[in-house]
Design a protein around this motif. Structure first.
Motif: not given
Length: 297
Positions: A134-147
Motif C-alpha cells: 500500500q502507499g509507502g509500504l513495500y515487502v520482500t522475502p529477501n534480506a535487502i535491508g542493507p541495500y
C-alpha cells in the motif's frame, strides 16, 4: 523479447583491449535487424557523450572506450544485472539459498517537497524486488535491508525509513506464503520472459542459427551470415534476453514459486548456451564473455 538497444550491441562487442571493430559491429548489428544508419547514429551519440573515441569511418572505423571507461576501469554492459544478484539466482536454483521464512518490510513517508528523492527510494525498492503493499509500504522475502538503508542514507532519507522483519504477514486476508507471492508479484509475466530466454538459449548457434530478425532488433542470428558474426549476434541476443528476464525478476525463494519454475530451467539453458558460444568465439573475443562468465561462475 523487447528490441535490443543499439548501444548495448556496441558495448557487447568491446574487446579486452577496449576496442570495437567497425566491420564486426555493422555485421553483427545487421544480423540483429539494425540498419547501418542506426549504428552510425548510435556511434555518434556515444562519441558525443564521451564514452568512446573513433578512428576512421563506417565499417573501417575502430572505436575505443574513452578515458576512465577503459577496459580495466570502465563500467560493464548497460542494462545488465549486477553480478552479485546473478550469482544469488543460480545459488537459489541449486538449493543453496533456502528461505528462512522471514518477510522484510520497508515503510517511508516523504513530503512532496522531496518528491525526486522519494521516487528514487521507491525505484530502488522495486528494483531490488520488493512489492508495494500500500502507499509507502513495500515487502520482500529477501534480506535487502542493507541495500535499502544505504540508498536511503545517500538520499538523506534515513529518518523517513522504517524497516522490520516478520514471519506473520497478511495482505488483504491472504497469509499463505505462496499465495502472497502470487498476489504481490506478476509471476506469469516473469515466467513468460524466462520462456523467451530458454527458447533463445536452446536455439542452434553460430552459422546454424535461424534468423529471427524482424527489423526491430529482435533477432538472434542469421544462417546466411558469416559463422563468427552469427555466433556473436546470438551472444548479444542471449545477453539481452538474459537481462530482460533477470532485471525485473524479484528472485523470490523457490519455496514461494510454482515448481518447476521457468526461471531456473531458463538460467540453466542460458549457462549451457553461453559455454557453447564462448567455445566457438574468435580469440581475442569481446569482453562480454568474461563479464557473463564471472556472473555465472
Amino acid at each position: 523479447m523487447s528490441g535490443i538497444p543499439t548501444r548495448m550491441v556496441v558495448h557487447a562487442l568491446v574487446r579486452e583491449d577496449g576496442t570495437v571493430a567497425g566491420g564486426e559491429l555493422y555485421e553483427v548489428a545487421g544480423l540483429l535487424g539494425m540498419t547501418d544508419q542506426q549504428v552510425r547514429l548510435c556511434v555518434k551519440r556515444l562519441v558525443a557523450e564521451g564514452r568512446f573515441t573513433v578512428q576512421g569511418r563506417g565499417r573501417r572505423a575502430v572505436l575505443r572506450l574513452a578515458g576512465a571507461a577503459g577496459p580495466e576501469h570502465g563500467p560493464g554492459l548497460p542494462l545488465v544485472p549486477e553480478v552479485e544478484f546473478v550469482r544469488h539466482a543460480y545459488r537459489q536454483d541449486r538449493g543453496l539459498e533456502p528461505w528462512d521464512g522471514l518477510w522484510h518490510a520497508f515503510a517511508f513517508a516523504v513530503p512532496e517537497s522531496a518528491r525526486a528523492s522519494r521516487d528514487s527510494l521507491r525505484d530502488a525498492l522495486t528494483g531490488l524486488g520488493a512489492a508495494p503493499v500500500q502507499g509507502g509500504l513495500y515487502v520482500t522475502p529477501n534480506a535487502i535491508g542493507p541495500y535499502v538503508r544505504a540508498h536511503a542514507a545517500e538520499l538523506g532519507l534515513s529518518e523517513a525509513l522504517s524497516c522490520l522483519s516478520t514471519r506473520d504477514l497478511t495482505v488483504g486476508g491472504t497469509s499463505d506464503p505462496r499465495a502472497l507471492a502470487e498476489r504481490l508479484w506478476p509471476l506469469p509475466e516473469i515466467a513468460a520472459r524466462y520462456a523467451e530466454l530458454r527458447a533463445l538459449a536452446e536455439r542452434p548457434t553460430g552459422a546454424e542459427a535461424d534468423t529471427t530478425a524482424d527489423g526491430e532488433g529482435n533477432g538472434a542470428g542469421d544462417s546466411e551470415g558469416d559463422g563468427v558474426a552469427a555466433g556473436l549476434a546470438h551472444a548479444v541476443a542471449l545477453a539481452a534476453a538474459f537481462s530482460a528476464a533477470m532485471l525485473p525478476d524479484p528472485l523470490l525463494p523457490p519455496e514461494l514459486l510454482p515448481q518447476p519454475w521457468p526461471g531456473a530451467t531458463a538460467r540453466a539453458a542460458a549457462s549451457d548456451a553461453w559455454a557453447r558460444l564462448e567455445a566457438a568465439a574468435p580469440a581475442p573475443g569481446p569482453r562480454l564473455f568474461r563479464l557473463y562468465g564471472e556472473a555465472l561462475a
